[in-house]
Design a protein around this motif. Structure first.
Motif, PDB file in Angstrom:
ATOM      1  N   LEU A  45      -5.355  -5.898   4.237  1.00  0.00           N
ATOM      2  CA  LEU A  45      -4.527  -6.044   3.235  1.00  0.00           C
ATOM      3  C   LEU A  45      -3.407  -6.755   4.509  1.00  0.00           C
ATOM      4  O   LEU A  45      -3.837  -6.237   5.812  1.00  0.00           O
ATOM      5  CB  LEU A  45      -3.397  -4.802   3.245  1.00  0.00           C
ATOM      6  CG  LEU A  45      -2.036  -4.899   2.232  1.00  0.00           C
ATOM      7  CD1 LEU A  45      -2.132  -6.154   1.286  1.00  0.00           C
ATOM      8  CD2 LEU A  45      -1.968  -3.588   2.114  1.00  0.00           C
ATOM      9  N   SER A  73       0.343  -1.218  -0.185  1.00  0.00           N
ATOM     10  CA  SER A  73       0.035   0.055  -0.062  1.00  0.00           C
ATOM     11  C   SER A  73       0.947   1.450  -0.089  1.00  0.00           C
ATOM     12  O   SER A  73       0.431   2.667  -0.128  1.00  0.00           O
ATOM     13  CB  SER A  73      -0.936   0.201   1.960  1.00  0.00           C
ATOM     14  OG  SER A  73      -0.201   0.331   2.464  1.00  0.00           O
ATOM     15  N   TYR A 106      -6.241   2.048  -1.523  1.00  0.00           N
ATOM     16  CA  TYR A 106      -6.027   1.146  -0.919  1.00  0.00           C
ATOM     17  C   TYR A 106      -6.168   2.631   0.888  1.00  0.00           C
ATOM     18  O   TYR A 106      -5.732   3.659   0.714  1.00  0.00           O
ATOM     19  CB  TYR A 106      -4.214   1.049  -0.240  1.00  0.00           C
ATOM     20  CG  TYR A 106      -3.774   0.148  -0.995  1.00  0.00           C
ATOM     21  CD1 TYR A 106      -2.912  -1.211  -0.662  1.00  0.00           C
ATOM     22  CD2 TYR A 106      -3.037   0.295  -2.219  1.00  0.00           C
ATOM     23  CE1 TYR A 106      -3.025  -2.372  -1.638  1.00  0.00           C
ATOM     24  CE2 TYR A 106      -2.678   0.150  -3.015  1.00  0.00           C
ATOM     25  CZ  TYR A 106      -2.341  -1.649  -3.152  1.00  0.00           C
ATOM     26  OH  TYR A 106      -2.015  -2.522  -3.531  1.00  0.00           O
ATOM     27  N   VAL A 116      -8.075  -2.666   1.288  1.00  0.00           N
ATOM     28  CA  VAL A 116      -7.650  -2.617   0.035  1.00  0.00           C
ATOM     29  C   VAL A 116      -8.928  -3.327  -0.554  1.00  0.00           C
ATOM     30  O   VAL A 116     -10.304  -3.416  -0.951  1.00  0.00           O
ATOM     31  CB  VAL A 116      -6.970  -4.677  -0.711  1.00  0.00           C
ATOM     32  CG1 VAL A 116      -7.392  -4.654  -1.953  1.00  0.00           C
ATOM     33  CG2 VAL A 116      -6.350  -4.804   0.262  1.00  0.00           C
TER      34      VAL A 116
END
Length: 164
Positions: free
Chosen positions: A130, A79, A104, A162
């Motif tokens: 994530l 990210s 993200y 995500v």
């Protein structure tokens, strides 16, 4: 950005660009990660200065904090690395980054179990954490997208979602 030049966030892990034995102000892991995420969310590089001692050693406290940031990046680096500023507007609780078609959301603070976003592209229909891929409930109400994050799934520094 006001202009198209690259930007950089420059800061020290304490209050000095070099080592200063009388400096009691050492930035927390949480603060360092938040600065990293906030910088990435506006497309900036993050330059973190760590001053060595006269013997060329990094203070044990600084090394510990750098290792903790590294551990967070090991899970959440996707990210940050090779991303650009996110198109999902920042809120009081969150910022966003983007890598290709993947968005993200970095949840940095919690007011409630829900994070409310605007500006989330209509094509996004799925949210997950994530790191462990747990699915996160995503609801749309007009121009608002609501993500529910129970306490049990939150990262103490920065919970990264995500969106696809």
């Amino acid at each position: 950005a006001v202009y198209d030049l690259p930007t950089e966030v420059c800061m020290t892990i304490n209050n000095y660009w070099g080592i200063h034995n009388g400096d009691p102000d050492h930035k927390s892991v949480r603060h360092l990660i938040r600065c990293l995420a906030r910088g990435a969310s506006v497309g900036a590089n993050y330059l973190l200065n760590v001053g060595p001692t006269a013997e060329g050693e990094i203070l044990p406290l600084h090394a510990e904090r750098l290792r903790a940031v590294g551990a967070w990046l090991k899970v959440n680096g996707e990210s940050i690395y090779a991303t650009r500023a996110g198109i999902i507007p920042a809120t009081r609780e969150s910022v966003s980054t983007q890598g290709g078609d993947t968005h993200y959301v970095h949840v940095l603070d919690y007011v409630s179990d829900c994070v409310t976003l605007t500006g989330v592209p209509e094509a996004i229909t799925h949210a997950r954490l994530l790191g462990n891929s747990a699915s996160i409930p995503l609801e749309r109400h007009g121009d608002k997208t609501i993500l529910t994050l129970p306490e049990a799934v939150r990262d103490p520094f920065d919970t990264v979602l995500v969106l696809r």
